[in-house]
Design a protein around this motif. Structure first.
Motif, PDB file in Angstrom:
ATOM      1  N   LEU A   1       0.833  -1.208   0.000  1.00 12.52           N
ATOM      2  CA  LEU A   1       0.000   0.000   0.000  1.00 12.52           C
ATOM      3  C   LEU A   1       0.867   1.257   0.000  1.00 12.52           C
TER       4      LEU A   1
ATOM      5  N   ASN B   1      -4.126  -0.208  -4.191  1.00 19.24           N
ATOM      6  CA  ASN B   1      -4.865   0.960  -3.708  1.00 19.24           C
ATOM      7  C   ASN B   1      -5.556   0.717  -2.374  1.00 19.24           C
ATOM      8  N   ARG B   2      -5.784  -0.557  -2.045  1.00 18.98           N
ATOM      9  CA  ARG B   2      -6.530  -0.870  -0.838  1.00 18.98           C
ATOM     10  C   ARG B   2      -6.009  -2.145  -0.204  1.00 18.98           C
TER      11      ARG B   2
ATOM     12  N   ASN C   1     -11.821   3.989   3.793  1.00 19.95           N
ATOM     13  CA  ASN C   1     -12.009   2.678   3.180  1.00 19.95           C
ATOM     14  C   ASN C   1     -10.774   2.213   2.413  1.00 19.95           C
ATOM     15  N   THR C   2      -9.618   2.853   2.665  1.00 18.07           N
ATOM     16  CA  THR C   2      -8.366   2.378   2.073  1.00 18.07           C
ATOM     17  C   THR C   2      -7.964   1.062   2.714  1.00 18.07           C
ATOM     18  N   ILE C   3      -8.256   0.939   4.009  1.00 20.33           N
ATOM     19  CA  ILE C   3      -8.110  -0.338   4.702  1.00 20.33           C
ATOM     20  C   ILE C   3      -9.500  -0.774   5.136  1.00 20.33           C
ATOM     21  N   GLU C   4      -9.892  -1.951   4.704  1.00 18.84           N
ATOM     22  CA  GLU C   4     -11.206  -2.481   5.076  1.00 18.84           C
ATOM     23  C   GLU C   4     -11.020  -3.762   5.869  1.00 18.84           C
TER      24      GLU C   4
ATOM     25  N   CYS D   1      -6.159  -4.636  -5.041  1.00 17.32           N
ATOM     26  CA  CYS D   1      -6.252  -4.843  -3.591  1.00 17.32           C
ATOM     27  C   CYS D   1      -5.211  -5.857  -3.129  1.00 17.32           C
TER      28      CYS D   1
END
Length: 351
Positions: free
Chosen positions: A149, A155-156, A208-211, A226
């Motif tokens: 990341l 991106n996530r 919401n970059t890290i879920e 991801c």
């Protein structure tokens, strides 16, 4: 046979906390040691084992002279590998395990399998890390995700695990949906907070970059760009495992971690992790890394506990879904829990 090695610097980390490193060397190689004049270590025992100890200690002395800083905990992890495998040298372990920067942490894989695991994640789009507690499966996977990341390779980050209770029935939990599921996901938060400042983690989660979500929330999605981590995969069903594996989109990596000795599924439900190993054996582009009890990098008691439970389960034949022997890294086998008479499929090697 007697021999002496001079250790001019770093004698404290060599001995370790409560002399645990030297005691490990003595116990595993069946030798006796004695410190003479404060910097000379005398070794006594069978010639073959004394020679092995000489090589380890000479490597340690040379590495310290070359400027390598080995703390007691890291050295203890290296010692466990060295005493178990006569073909591995301390210098090779230290120098080939290159340090990597993961956010605010700089980590060096401490065992051969940890190094293989990190390399496999770098070189494969789907990696399975399977083995006992304390081997760094989840921690290193989160570290690799954070690195990807921060380096804008993805991106996530998607962190998920099945919301299965560890042998307990918690009933209806109070609070919002987030408050209900957070306890199941706490280990993933803990790993994140070690890599990134807590405030930044909260902001990344807000954007919401890290879920971080239960496995059930993954159905119907396509996850492009991801880095996906499925933790506690031994508690998935076969259907859930197929569902999450088919979520992977373009420019995405996925790491699946699990401990086959800690399955909390109801009786009669086969673990999706064990099923995936059978189904995906030989599929190109998938890496399987099998950790062993000697890869445990927590307190030394954790390694002994893992071994004790493994011996116990072998003796009484308990837990037909807990079949993976931890004493072989080359040809581990998984018997089919449904029938002990059926042939046992071997783990696939790294593709």
């Amino acid at each position: 046979m007697k021999s002496s090695i001079q250790i001019t610097r770093g004698i404290e980390s060599l001995y370790g906390t409560r002399d645990e490193n030297i005691q490990l060397l003595e116990q595993e190689l069946t030798i006796r040691t004695q410190l003479l004049d404060g910097d000379t270590l005398q070794l006594e025992g069978e010639e073959t084992q004394v020679r092995r100890a000489e090589r380890i200690l000479q490597d340690y002395a040379d590495l310290v002279k070359d400027g390598h800083a080995l703390n007691s905990g890291d050295l203890h992890s290296f010692m466990r590998v060295l005493t178990a495998d006569p073909n591995v040298s301390l210098r090779r372990l230290v120098e080939s395990g290159k340090s990597r920067s993961f956010g605010k942490k700089v980590l060096t894989p401490k065992t051969v399998n940890q190094r293989r695991y990190v390399d496999a994640i770098e070189n494969h789009d789907l990696t399975f890390g399977i083995g006992p507690a304390g081997t760094g499966k989840t921690y290193l996977a989160v570290a690799m995700a954070v690195s990807a990341l921060l380096n804008k390779q993805v991106n996530r980050i998607i962190l998920t695990r099945p919301a299965v209770e560890a042998g307990e029935h918690l009933g209806f939990l109070p609070g919002t949906l987030k408050e209900k599921i957070d306890p199941y996901l706490r280990p993933l938060y803990d790993a994140l907070f070690e890599m990134i400042d807590a405030e930044k983690v909260e902001k990344l989660i807000e954007r919401n970059t890290i879920e971080i979500a239960p496995l059930a929330f993954m159905r119907g999605r396509t996850l492009n760009d991801c880095f996906i981590i499925l933790d506690e995969a031994q508690n998935t069903t076969a259907e859930q495992m197929k569902m999450i594996l088919t979520r992977q989109g373009f420019n995405s990596k996925m790491v699946v971690t699990g401990d086959q000795t800690q399955i909390d599924l109801p009786n009669g439900k086969k673990s999706g992790l064990l099923n995936a190993v059978e189904v995906l054996r030989g599929v190109e582009g998938i890496a399987f890394i099998l950790f062993e009890d000697r890869d445990v990098v927590r307190h030394v008691l954790v390694q002994r506990i893992v071994r004790a439970y493994d011996r116990y389960n072998e003796t009484i034949g308990a837990g037909r879904q807990l079949p993976l022997k931890l004493n072989s890294s080359t040809s581990p086998e998984i018997p089919n829990p449904a029938s002990s008479a059926e042939a046992t499929p071997a783990y696939p090697s790294v593709a």
